[in-house]
Design a protein around this motif. Structure first.
Motif, short mmCIF file in Angstrom:
data_model
loop_
_atom_site.label_atom_id
_atom_site.label_comp_id
_atom_site.label_asym_id
_atom_site.label_seq_id
_atom_site.Cartn_x
_atom_site.Cartn_y
_atom_site.Cartn_z
N ARG A 29 0.96 -1.37 -0.03
CA ARG A 29 0.11 0.06 -0.09
C ARG A 29 0.92 1.26 0.18
N ASP A 50 -12.87 2.33 -4.54
CA ASP A 50 -11.96 1.19 -3.99
C ASP A 50 -13.06 -0.05 -4.55
N ALA A 53 -12.84 -4.09 -2.76
CA ALA A 53 -12.30 -3.37 -1.72
C ALA A 53 -11.82 -4.13 -0.41
N GLY A 56 -11.20 -2.18 2.67
CA GLY A 56 -11.41 -0.76 2.30
C GLY A 56 -9.95 0.08 2.66
N LEU A 58 -7.49 0.56 0.97
CA LEU A 58 -7.06 1.62 -0.17
C LEU A 58 -7.85 2.69 -0.19
N GLY A 59 -9.16 2.51 -0.04
CA GLY A 59 -10.10 3.68 0.05
C GLY A 59 -9.88 4.83 1.01
N CYS A 70 -15.26 8.39 -1.26
CA CYS A 70 -14.75 7.21 -1.86
C CYS A 70 -15.96 6.16 -1.96
N PHE A 72 -17.00 2.35 -2.06
CA PHE A 72 -16.48 1.15 -1.68
C PHE A 72 -17.32 -0.02 -2.31
N LEU A 117 -8.96 2.21 -7.62
CA LEU A 117 -8.38 1.42 -7.02
C LEU A 117 -8.95 -0.20 -7.03
N ASP A 119 -8.11 -4.26 -6.36
CA ASP A 119 -7.61 -5.11 -5.85
C ASP A 119 -8.10 -6.48 -5.99
#
Length: 191
Positions: A29, A50, A53, A56, A58-59, A70, A72, A117, A119
Motif C-alpha cells: 500500500r 475502491d 475493496a 477498504g 485503499l479507499g 470514496c 467502496f 483502485l 485489488d
C-alpha cells in the motif's frame, strides 16, 4: 494493518474475519500510494472508487490523504462488515458510499472518477475484465488514474488503456494505467 499517511496516520484498520479476502500489505500500500503521489501530487478533492475493496484499506488511505469521496464496492459479507467498521471508526460516513455486490454488476457512472483502485483476486483476470467494463460504462475519463494489484505474473491488457508504470512487490504487482490519449469516447472502442 494501519493507515500509512495523512489525517488518520498510524490508526489501525479492521480486517475481514476469515481468509476469503487478501488485505493489501502495508508495504504494498505504501509503494502504491508513493507511485500515485508522484503522479497526482495530491489526493485533495479526488473522487475515488475502491473496487474489490476487501477491508477498504485503499479507499481509507485515499480519504486520509484528502480525497473528497470514496465509493467502496465489495460482495463478501465479512469484508463489507470490515469496511463499514472502518468507515465508522474514522467518522467518514459523509465522505463514503458502500455498494454491496460485484464490481462486474456496476451500472454506468454519472461522470468519470479521478482514481480507481482495484485489488481483485489473484490469477482470475478480473482486474482487466472490470477495467474494460468500467471504461465502457463511463467510469474512466481522460483524467482518471487506475491502479490494479495482481499476481506478479498476471498481465493487464485492456483496449483503450495504456500502462503508465508497473512495480513488482513480492508475489504481487502494481500496475498504474491511463486512458489512451487518442480515445475521445470509450463507447467507440471495438467490441
Amino acid at each position: 494493518m494501519r493507515v500509512i499517511a495523512g489525517e488518520w496516520r498510524r490508526r489501525n484498520l479492521a480486517a475481514p474475519k476469515g481468509d476469503a479476502t487478501r488485505p493489501t500489505a502495508d508495504r504494498t500500500r505504501e509503494t502504491l500510494f508513493n507511485m500515485l503521489t508522484s503522479r497526482l501530487g495530491s489526493f485533495e478533492d479526488l473522487r475515488v472508487a475502491d473496487l474489490f475493496a476487501g477491508s477498504g484499506a485503499l479507499g481509507i488511505e485515499a480519504l486520509s490523504r484528502g480525497a473528497a469521496h470514496c465509493l467502496f464496492v465489495e460482495q463478501d459479507r465479512a469484508a463489507l462488515d470490515a469496511i463499514r467498521s472502518n468507515i465508522a471508526a474514522f467518522d467518514a460516513r459523509s465522505r463514503t458510499a458502500v455498494e454491496a455486490g460485484s464490481v462486474m454488476q456496476l451500472r454506468a457512472a454519472r461522470e468519470p472518477y479521478d482514481l480507481l483502485l482495484l485489488d481483485p483476486p489473484y490469477q482470475t483476470g478480473a482486474g482487466a475484465v472490470a477495467l474494460d467494463r468500467l471504461l465502457r460504462l463511463g467510469w474512466i475519463g481522460p483524467a482518471t488514474w487506475m491502479a490494479v494489484e495482481t499476481a506478479a505474473d498476471e498481465a493487464i491488457d485492456v483496449d483503450g488503456l495504456d500502462i503508465d508504470a508497473e512495480r513488482r512487490i513480492g508475489k504481487g504487482k502494481l500496475t498504474l494505467l491511463r486512458l489512451q490519449p487518442d480515445i475521445a469516447d470509450p463507447n467507440t472502442l471495438p467490441a
